[in-house]
Design a protein around this motif. Structure first.
Motif, PDB file in Angstrom:
ATOM      1  N   ARG A 191       3.303  12.385  48.129  1.00 24.89           N
ATOM      2  CA  ARG A 191       3.748  11.801  48.931  1.00 24.89           C
ATOM      3  C   ARG A 191       4.372  10.833  49.303  1.00 24.89           C
ATOM      4  O   ARG A 191       3.440  10.381  50.102  1.00 24.89           O
ATOM      5  N   SER A 223       8.725   6.675  41.991  1.00 20.91           N
ATOM      6  CA  SER A 223       8.388   8.464  41.922  1.00 20.91           C
ATOM      7  C   SER A 223       8.960   8.550  40.773  1.00 20.91           C
ATOM      8  O   SER A 223       9.671   7.998  39.768  1.00 20.91           O
ATOM      9  N   SER A 277       5.234  10.672  44.836  1.00 21.28           N
ATOM     10  CA  SER A 277       5.686   9.000  44.641  1.00 21.28           C
ATOM     11  C   SER A 277       4.443   8.436  45.120  1.00 21.28           C
ATOM     12  O   SER A 277       3.995   9.519  45.853  1.00 21.28           O
ATOM     13  N   LEU A 314      11.231  12.209  47.780  1.00 23.24           N
ATOM     14  CA  LEU A 314      11.178  12.165  45.598  1.00 23.24           C
ATOM     15  C   LEU A 314      12.812  11.271  45.719  1.00 23.24           C
ATOM     16  O   LEU A 314      13.562  11.189  45.905  1.00 23.24           O
TER      17      LEU A 314
END
Length: 363
Positions: A63, A101, A85, A78
């Motif tokens: 993330r 992403s 991502s 995302l």
């Protein structure tokens, strides 16, 4: 003022002015926003205020995150449902973050631009391409560079809010891939590389006036100075520094890449092989003190207590050289780090020399 008094003044800690100020040397480990997973720092804002990276939530993917250099974390989310991502770059003040992403359902990787007001927004793709990747954003947040690709071929792009994603015309030659890897503070200079079907790289520098110019060698670009006159990176022979005035200079390492450079080009960080064999190790280089391992520099020259933290990769350095970021091992966990060095030891050397000479004259 007597020089011996000046030397005593210089030894006092510097303070970074503005929103983020530091008065002492610090090591900050970037903690996961949810208290789980490993963290990785990939790029500092040129002013040293924020860092871009990711939190690895294996097996659920990474993330994208933005941390302040005081350690406060923000999950950027995302673009489209389940996936992963990564944030690769952040502008001054943390106002714009860019990265990629990936959406599991479609298999599509898309470059993004994140701001506090708009959140994560996809940049789309160049015509005829199905994937995109954002590598860097200018210090002022106006310009994003990267590549758009399909089936092993790709085209470098330059993105602005007003003009959208525009291709950088590739240099003449049998090139199947090109990518923009670094951009100057105002977005006017871009550096990157092209690649042939045989895997041969050529490093380029782009401006609107000159177009894409071959610099005469092949390698990856790690960073560019704020005015675009200095480019650092790595070739198969090791880390390099290129300047408009002097051309190509190789740093004395057998392998590796330079990943960051200060605004004046005087300090470079990266990862490279110090001996004939062995792993690439984080380094710092400047013309006064030469090449040193970063871990040793922070511990012995700066006097920073790393508390058992082992630096495995250095990724970025602020324009003034007072903030360094990367990642390493804290016990069994991967942790991104920010090292604050308000008063670098290398900056004291000329003053200490002058002080000693003055004291000998006064004796």
């Amino acid at each position: 003022m007597h020089l011996k008094h000046l030397a005593l003044f210089v030894l006092l800690p510097f303070t970074i002015t503005g929103q983020h100020a530091f008065s002492q040397n610090q090591l900050i480990l970037l903690q996961p926003s949810g208290d789980q997973g490993g963290t990785f720092a990939y790029n500092l804002a040129p002013d040293g205020s924020y860092v871009a990276g990711d939190l690895n939530l294996s097996p659920n993917g990474a993330r994208a995150h933005r941390w302040s250099t005081s350690g406060a974390a923000m999950n950027l989310g995302l673009l489209h449902g389940n996936g992963s991502s990564i944030a690769y770059s952040v502008s001054n003040g943390g106002g714009v973050v860019v990265g990629d992403s990936f959406t599991s359902a479609t298999g599509v990787n898309e470059a993004f631009r994140w701001t506090p007001s708009d959140g994560m927004q996809g940049l789309g793709f160049l015509p005829g391409f199905t994937q995109s990747f954002a590598n860097d954003v200018s210090a002022d947040g106006t310009t994003i560079v990267g590549a758009s690709s399909i089936s092993g071929s790709g085209q470098a792009f330059r993105y602005t809010v007003n003009e959208g994603m525009q291709p950088l015309i590739t240099m003449p030659g049998n090139y199947v891939f090109a990518t923009g890897q670094a951009v100057s503070a105002d977005g006017s200079v871009i550096a990157g590389h092209t690649e042939t079907s045989f895997g041969s790289y050529r490093t380029f520098r782009w401006t609107a006036q000159t177009g894409m110019v071959d610099l005469g060698f092949g390698g990856d670009v790690g960073d560019i100075s704020s005015d675009g006159s200095i480019i650092v990176g790595g070739t198969g022979a090791g880390p390099f520094k290129w300047t408009q005035a002097g051309g190509l200079m190789m740093l004395p390492l057998n392998d590796g890449i330079a990943t960051g450079v200060t605004a004046n080009g005087m300090t470079i960080v990266g990862n490279g092989q110090f001996g004939q064999s062995g792993p690439d190790l984080p380094f710092i280089w400047d013309p006064q003190m030469g090449l040193r391992q970063l871990q040793s520099y922070l511990q012995t020259e700066v006097g920073l207590n790393l508390g058992g933290f082992s630096i495995t990769s250095v990724q970025s350095i602020s324009d003034d050289g007072r903030v360094i970021a990367g990642f390493g091992q804290a016990g069994s966990f991967n942790r991104g780090f920010v090292a604050i060095v308000p008063c670098p030891m290398v900056s004291l050397v000329p003053f200490m020399v002058l002080w000693s000479k003055t004291r000998r004259r006064d004796a």
